[in-house]
Every structure is written in C-alpha cells, then in structure tokens.
Design a protein around this motif. Structure first.
Motif, short mmCIF file in Angstrom:
data_model
loop_
_atom_site.label_atom_id
_atom_site.label_comp_id
_atom_site.label_asym_id
_atom_site.label_seq_id
_atom_site.Cartn_x
_atom_site.Cartn_y
_atom_site.Cartn_z
N VAL A 8 -18.15 -1.85 55.71
CA VAL A 8 -18.82 -2.15 54.45
C VAL A 8 -19.55 -0.89 54.03
O VAL A 8 -20.35 -0.35 54.80
N SER A 16 -29.80 -2.70 54.33
CA SER A 16 -28.76 -3.57 54.90
C SER A 16 -29.12 -4.02 56.30
O SER A 16 -28.86 -5.16 56.69
N ARG A 86 -22.45 2.42 43.56
CA ARG A 86 -22.39 0.96 43.62
C ARG A 86 -21.31 0.44 42.68
O ARG A 86 -21.17 0.94 41.56
N LYS A 87 -20.57 -0.55 43.15
CA LYS A 87 -19.59 -1.22 42.29
C LYS A 87 -20.35 -2.07 41.29
O LYS A 87 -21.42 -2.62 41.61
N LYS A 89 -21.62 -5.23 39.49
CA LYS A 89 -21.86 -6.55 40.08
C LYS A 89 -20.71 -7.52 39.82
O LYS A 89 -20.31 -8.26 40.71
N LEU A 92 -17.86 -7.68 42.29
CA LEU A 92 -18.14 -8.13 43.65
C LEU A 92 -18.01 -9.65 43.76
O LEU A 92 -18.38 -10.24 44.76
N SER A 100 -13.69 -9.91 49.22
CA SER A 100 -14.76 -10.45 48.38
C SER A 100 -15.96 -10.95 49.14
O SER A 100 -17.03 -11.09 48.58
N GLU A 101 -15.78 -11.29 50.41
CA GLU A 101 -16.91 -11.82 51.15
C GLU A 101 -16.74 -11.59 52.64
O GLU A 101 -15.63 -11.43 53.12
N TYR A 141 -26.00 -13.17 48.74
CA TYR A 141 -25.68 -11.78 48.42
C TYR A 141 -26.52 -10.83 49.25
O TYR A 141 -27.73 -10.99 49.36
N ASP A 142 -25.86 -9.83 49.84
CA ASP A 142 -26.57 -8.82 50.62
C ASP A 142 -27.23 -7.82 49.67
O ASP A 142 -27.11 -7.96 48.45
N ASP A 144 -26.48 -4.99 48.58
CA ASP A 144 -25.58 -4.31 47.64
C ASP A 144 -24.79 -5.29 46.78
O ASP A 144 -23.88 -4.88 46.05
N ASN A 146 -22.83 -7.73 47.89
CA ASN A 146 -21.65 -8.28 48.55
C ASN A 146 -21.91 -9.73 48.94
O ASN A 146 -23.01 -10.07 49.38
#
Length: 162
Positions: A8, A16, A86-87, A89, A92, A100-101, A141-142, A144, A146
C-alpha cells in the motif's frame, strides 16, 4: 500459491501506523529508508531506480505482520523520490479498476466497530451489515482514503464455499 504481501503506497507512514499498528495491532517487522545501503539490504539503488522508473529513487518501506501472523505481510511504501501523489478520493471507491479494499478477518466485530469509530476513522455506513448469514462486516477509510473492511465470519467459510 498463497499471498506473500500486499503493498500500500501511503502519503504519511506515521499516520498509517497510528491505524495499522496502534489500532489494528499489526507488528512492525521492518522500517527502513530504501535504498538502505550501497550494496542493498532490501534494495540497491539500481534495482529501486528500475522499479520506480526514476533515477535516485528513495522510499520509506515499512513491513508489518498481522497480530495472528500467517506469513503474509502488509507493506507500506512512502515514496520520497519521486514524491508520493494521492489518488483522487473518487478513484478509491468502487467502480474503478485496481485493488479497492483491504479485508481482514476479526472476532468480535462490534468491539472493532466501536474502536474504529472512537479513533475517529470515517466508516462507510453507521452500522455493521450482514451478508447472507455468512459474515458481519463494515468498511472504513484509512488516512489515505483506502477502504479497509473488517469481517467476522458467522459460519466456517469452507462449509459455504466448498
């Protein structure tokens, strides 16, 4: 074949770790800035440059083992060069390609739901849902964005999916 690790990419390893180490109770088994030595420990410079496709690649690598380790690891990479991006939102979530998860099996899902909410992490629903009498679960959601899913089996999956 079995899983070895899941990587990740994170924007802040310390943030994190507050979730994965402090809340989910993963154990840090390695934490290094790579490349770590000219001759390499995890990676030498040439290999890392080849993997990241940039000259002078550098990253923080954190390897974690789940509390009930089965030999599978969770790897964080916090790229330093090239800098992490960062992607958006919306990418994600479901409806986009890619992983995805992260899904983890737990016991006592109600305590986990309360622990995650009390720690301030956003949940996708404000309740734990059940799937076909097989599993109780929730998504959150973490740091970031994810999605992380915690699941408690209600029956032995081997009996259902045999």
């Amino acid at each position: 074949m079995k899983y070895h690790h899941i990587a990740v990419f994170v924007s802040d390893a310390e943030e994190s770790l507050k979730l994965y180490r402090d809340i989910l109770e993963f154990k840090v088994v390695a934490d290094a800035i790579i490349p770590d030595r000219p001759e390499g420990n995890f990676f030498d410079q040439k290999t890392l440059d080849d993997i990241f496709k940039v000259e002078g690649a550098k990253s923080r690598l954190v390897l974690l083992a789940p509390p009930e380790g089965d030999g599978t690891f969770l790897e964080f990479q916090q790229p330093i060069h090239p800098p992490v991006q960062r992607k958006p939102k919306e990418t994600l979530r479901y409806a986009h390609t890619g992983i995805s998860e992260l899904g983890f099996e737990v016991t006592n899902i109600d305590q986990w739901f309360e622990k995650i909410q009390n720690a301030g992490y956003e949940t996708q629903t404000d309740y734990i849902w059940e799937t076909g009498g097989i599993v109780r679960s929730f998504l959150f959601y973490d740091p970031d964005g994810n999605m992380v899913q915690l699941c408690e089996n209600l029956v032995d999956p081997k009996e259902v999916f045999a």
